[in-house]
Design a protein around this motif. Structure first.
Motif, mmCIF file in Angstrom:
data_model
loop_
_atom_site.group_PDB
_atom_site.id
_atom_site.type_symbol
_atom_site.label_atom_id
_atom_site.label_comp_id
_atom_site.label_asym_id
_atom_site.label_seq_id
_atom_site.Cartn_x
_atom_site.Cartn_y
_atom_site.Cartn_z
ATOM 1 N N UNK A 196 0.395 -1.521 -0.121
ATOM 2 C CA UNK A 196 0.120 -0.161 -0.050
ATOM 3 C C UNK A 196 0.772 1.424 0.295
ATOM 4 N N UNK A 197 1.935 1.094 1.133
ATOM 5 C CA UNK A 197 2.933 2.680 0.895
ATOM 6 C C UNK A 197 4.207 2.921 -0.419
ATOM 7 N N UNK A 198 4.929 1.475 -0.928
ATOM 8 C CA UNK A 198 5.781 1.672 -1.509
ATOM 9 C C UNK A 198 5.053 1.504 -3.007
ATOM 10 N N UNK A 199 4.162 1.105 -3.613
ATOM 11 C CA UNK A 199 3.132 1.177 -4.779
ATOM 12 C C UNK A 199 1.766 2.156 -4.653
ATOM 13 N N UNK A 200 2.486 2.945 -4.190
ATOM 14 C CA UNK A 200 1.464 4.529 -3.895
ATOM 15 C C UNK A 200 -0.083 4.750 -3.775
ATOM 16 N N UNK A 201 -0.536 3.543 -3.030
ATOM 17 C CA UNK A 201 -2.030 2.879 -3.200
ATOM 18 C C UNK A 201 -2.011 4.090 -1.523
ATOM 19 N N UNK A 202 -1.757 4.565 -0.629
ATOM 20 C CA UNK A 202 -1.684 4.849 0.210
ATOM 21 C C UNK A 202 -1.965 6.452 -0.076
ATOM 22 N N UNK A 203 -0.826 6.892 -0.879
ATOM 23 C CA UNK A 203 -0.883 8.121 -1.277
ATOM 24 C C UNK A 203 -2.236 8.346 -2.058
ATOM 25 N N UNK A 204 -2.691 7.462 -2.948
ATOM 26 C CA UNK A 204 -3.447 7.912 -3.961
ATOM 27 C C UNK A 204 -5.010 7.665 -2.950
ATOM 28 N N UNK A 205 -5.211 7.399 -1.585
ATOM 29 C CA UNK A 205 -6.730 7.505 -1.382
ATOM 30 C C UNK A 205 -6.479 8.295 -0.926
ATOM 31 N N UNK A 206 -5.033 9.234 0.466
ATOM 32 C CA UNK A 206 -5.247 10.932 0.518
ATOM 33 C C UNK A 206 -5.875 11.580 -0.733
ATOM 34 N N UNK A 207 -4.728 11.578 -1.782
ATOM 35 C CA UNK A 207 -4.951 12.273 -2.614
ATOM 36 C C UNK A 207 -7.046 12.495 -3.203
ATOM 37 N N UNK A 208 -7.575 11.833 -3.146
ATOM 38 C CA UNK A 208 -8.494 10.949 -3.961
ATOM 39 C C UNK A 208 -9.763 12.200 -3.136
ATOM 40 N N UNK A 225 -4.268 8.090 -11.088
ATOM 41 C CA UNK A 225 -3.266 7.683 -11.893
ATOM 42 C C UNK A 225 -1.732 7.286 -10.861
ATOM 43 N N UNK A 226 -1.680 6.120 -9.867
ATOM 44 C CA UNK A 226 -0.825 5.330 -9.236
ATOM 45 C C UNK A 226 0.335 4.766 -9.735
ATOM 46 N N UNK A 227 1.431 4.763 -9.826
ATOM 47 C CA UNK A 227 2.562 4.925 -9.798
ATOM 48 C C UNK A 227 3.245 4.719 -8.639
ATOM 49 N N UNK A 228 4.321 3.938 -8.085
ATOM 50 C CA UNK A 228 5.312 3.370 -7.281
ATOM 51 C C UNK A 228 5.899 3.713 -7.298
ATOM 52 N N UNK A 229 7.338 3.204 -5.941
ATOM 53 C CA UNK A 229 8.408 3.890 -6.345
ATOM 54 C C UNK A 229 9.995 2.237 -6.275
ATOM 55 N N UNK A 261 -7.041 16.302 -12.252
ATOM 56 C CA UNK A 261 -6.444 15.741 -13.025
ATOM 57 C C UNK A 261 -5.659 15.282 -11.389
ATOM 58 N N UNK A 262 -6.178 13.793 -11.332
ATOM 59 C CA UNK A 262 -4.971 13.289 -10.137
ATOM 60 C C UNK A 262 -3.920 12.371 -10.867
ATOM 61 N N UNK A 263 -2.518 12.564 -9.897
ATOM 62 C CA UNK A 263 -2.000 11.815 -10.313
ATOM 63 C C UNK A 263 -0.998 11.577 -9.150
ATOM 64 N N UNK A 264 -0.831 10.605 -9.083
ATOM 65 C CA UNK A 264 0.627 9.797 -7.811
ATOM 66 C C UNK A 264 1.035 8.925 -8.157
ATOM 67 N N UNK A 265 2.950 9.612 -7.909
ATOM 68 C CA UNK A 265 3.899 9.070 -9.214
ATOM 69 C C UNK A 265 5.468 9.485 -8.780
ATOM 70 N N UNK A 340 -9.356 14.252 -15.763
ATOM 71 C CA UNK A 340 -8.365 13.998 -17.130
ATOM 72 C C UNK A 340 -7.484 13.062 -16.558
ATOM 73 N N UNK A 341 -7.358 12.408 -17.413
ATOM 74 C CA UNK A 341 -6.214 11.127 -18.072
ATOM 75 C C UNK A 341 -5.421 11.795 -17.360
ATOM 76 N N UNK A 342 -4.125 11.116 -17.150
ATOM 77 C CA UNK A 342 -2.768 11.119 -16.926
ATOM 78 C C UNK A 342 -2.158 11.454 -18.597
ATOM 79 N N UNK A 343 -2.932 10.978 -19.319
ATOM 80 C CA UNK A 343 -2.221 10.743 -21.055
ATOM 81 C C UNK A 343 -2.649 12.482 -21.812
ATOM 82 N N UNK A 344 -3.666 13.583 -20.469
ATOM 83 C CA UNK A 344 -3.426 14.704 -21.235
ATOM 84 C C UNK A 344 -2.476 15.480 -20.277
#
Length: 429
Positions: A196-208, A225-229, A261-265, A340-344
């Motif tokens: 949840x932490x290193x794959x960015x899911x925790x941060x994505x919950x908070x960002x949402x 959009x979620x990417x981890x480290x 646009x919402x993204x975690x990376x 807005x998707x990350x592709x934009x």
């Protein structure tokens, strides 16, 4: 005056610390709430465990759901965690029983926030979730109330202390991700399963959650959009330093012409910027408002004390009858949101290739960029012995995300490119 009676479900580190403060600081809390705040009941799996607080005078429930049915409780503190199961059932049960709820459960709010907000309104109860985002930093209250006179254009920050700690230690020591993660687990900064932490899911919950507050739309976790480290290496961190950047896992939500646009990376940010200076387990959130300008909130994003602090701030507000709509607006006024998707996205990029060091390779790589309209700003090439793999690092001028992605698809087809290219977005704050 009638006391405000609370029950705690979950006596882990946060629950135990919350109980301890309720017991030892009763006079202070009561003064700030305008009436006594009493801990009436708790629920936890193990009654015999030493939690560092005397709960002998507090009633226990073996089933957390029983707390929702008690007539002598005004507010349930859900400190169990998880987006489904016991936590979800308890929160909905408490609200339906006419009780307010305080939770530190970011997954629950990210997945079920709209349902919970509507239920709170229909039963005329409050929901506090300050502890769900950025630990002890009062960012929920800041965005929802402190910035209510602003239109927020962008909100971003370091939302996961575990990842920030790992990236900091990797930069300071040059050690690989796996080694530093193991240390973080030993120190209690990372769970046994750190996904949840290193794959960015925790941060994505908070960002949402922050995005819903900032832009007045329903919580929209599925479109983050979620990417981890995991893919960030000491080599990338070293090149970032050489280029004047630091790598941070950021959550970014911004209003664009195509929607929110919402993204975690992972991002490269200038080392001298305030967000670039946030190290270790600390969190920081930047909000850009139409009237206030740019603000930065900084502090510990997790831990027993900071999280209990946020929980109790919500308890005091509810006890004092200070209530606002869950997401700053009545549910009926929240927009369904345009995504807005990350592709934009259009921005600058860092790209590292591992290539065979032989004539013509650089020409082949730059030809791919030329064909897709990508302008290279800077390049670092480390030459070694012929036919050995060497890193080739490039940074781009502002480029559409679609052009970068198409370029990567072509680059991996080149015989001289030996590994999956490493791409990190550069953010200029």
């Amino acid at each position: 005056m009638q006391p405000f009676r609370v029950a705690i479900a979950g006596l882990g580190t946060v629950g135990a610390e919350t109980a301890r403060i309720l017991m030892t600081e009763a006079e202070l809390l009561g003064a700030r709430a305008g009436r006594p705040v009493e801990l009436k009941a708790v629920s936890a799996r193990d009654r015999s465990r030493d939690r560092g607080v005397d709960l002998s005078g507090v009633e226990w429930e073996d089933d957390a759901a029983a707390l929702a049915a008690r007539d002598d409780v005004d507010c349930v503190l859900e400190l169990i965690g998880g987006s489904e199961g016991v936590a979800y059932d308890l929160v909905l049960g408490a609200i339906r029983s006419g009780k307010s709820v305080v939770t530190a459960n970011k997954a629950l709010i990210a997945h079920h926030g709209a349902e919970i907000a509507e239920l709170c309104e229909s039963h005329d109860v409050g929901l506090g979730y300050e502890a769900a985002v950025a630990g002890g930093i009062p960012i929920i209250k800041s965005v929802r109330e402190g910035f209510s006179g602003n239109r927020i254009g962008r909100i971003y920050g370091i939302l996961n202390g575990t990842c920030n700690y790992i990236m900091t230690v990797m930069r300071e020591t040059g050690r690989p991700f796996e080694d530093v993660l193991a240390d973080a687990q030993k120190l209690g900064y990372a769970e046994a399963d750190p996904s949840f932490d290193v794959d960015g899911i925790d941060a994505a919950h908070k960002l949402a959650i922050l995005s819903a507050l900032a832009f007045g739309h329903h919580v929209d976790f599925k479109n983050v959009h979620v990417e981890g480290i995991r893919h960030v290496s000491p080599l990338d961190i070293s090149f970032a330093e050489e280029l004047g950047y630091r790598i941070k896992l950021l959550g970014i939500a911004e209003e664009t012409g195509d929607g929110v646009q919402q993204r975690v990376h992972p991002c490269m940010v200038k080392a001298e910027t305030p967000i670039g200076q946030v190290e270790g387990v600390f969190n920081a959130v930047v909000a850009e408002g139409s009237a206030v300008g740019t603000t930065l909130s900084y502090g510990r994003g997790a831990g027993a004390g900071p999280t209990a602090s946020a929980v109790l701030a919500d308890v005091i507000d509810l006890a004092a009858c200070r209530r606002v709509p869950v997401f700053g607006l009545p549910s009926s006024k929240l927009s369904p949101g345009r995504t807005a998707p990350v592709t934009a996205l259009s921005g600058c990029y860092y790209l590292r290739l591992m290539v065979i060091d032989r004539p013509g390779v650089l020409a082949d790589v730059t030809a791919v960029f030329r064909d897709h309209g990508v302008s290279v700003e800077a390049m670092i090439q480390r030459a070694r012995n012929p036919d050995e793999a060497v890193p080739l690092v490039l940074t781009t001028h502002e480029t559409p995300e679609t052009a970068i992605r198409t370029s990567l698809e072509e680059l991996v087809k080149l015989d001289a490119v030996l590994e999956e290219p490493r791409l990190i977005r550069i953010e200029e704050f």
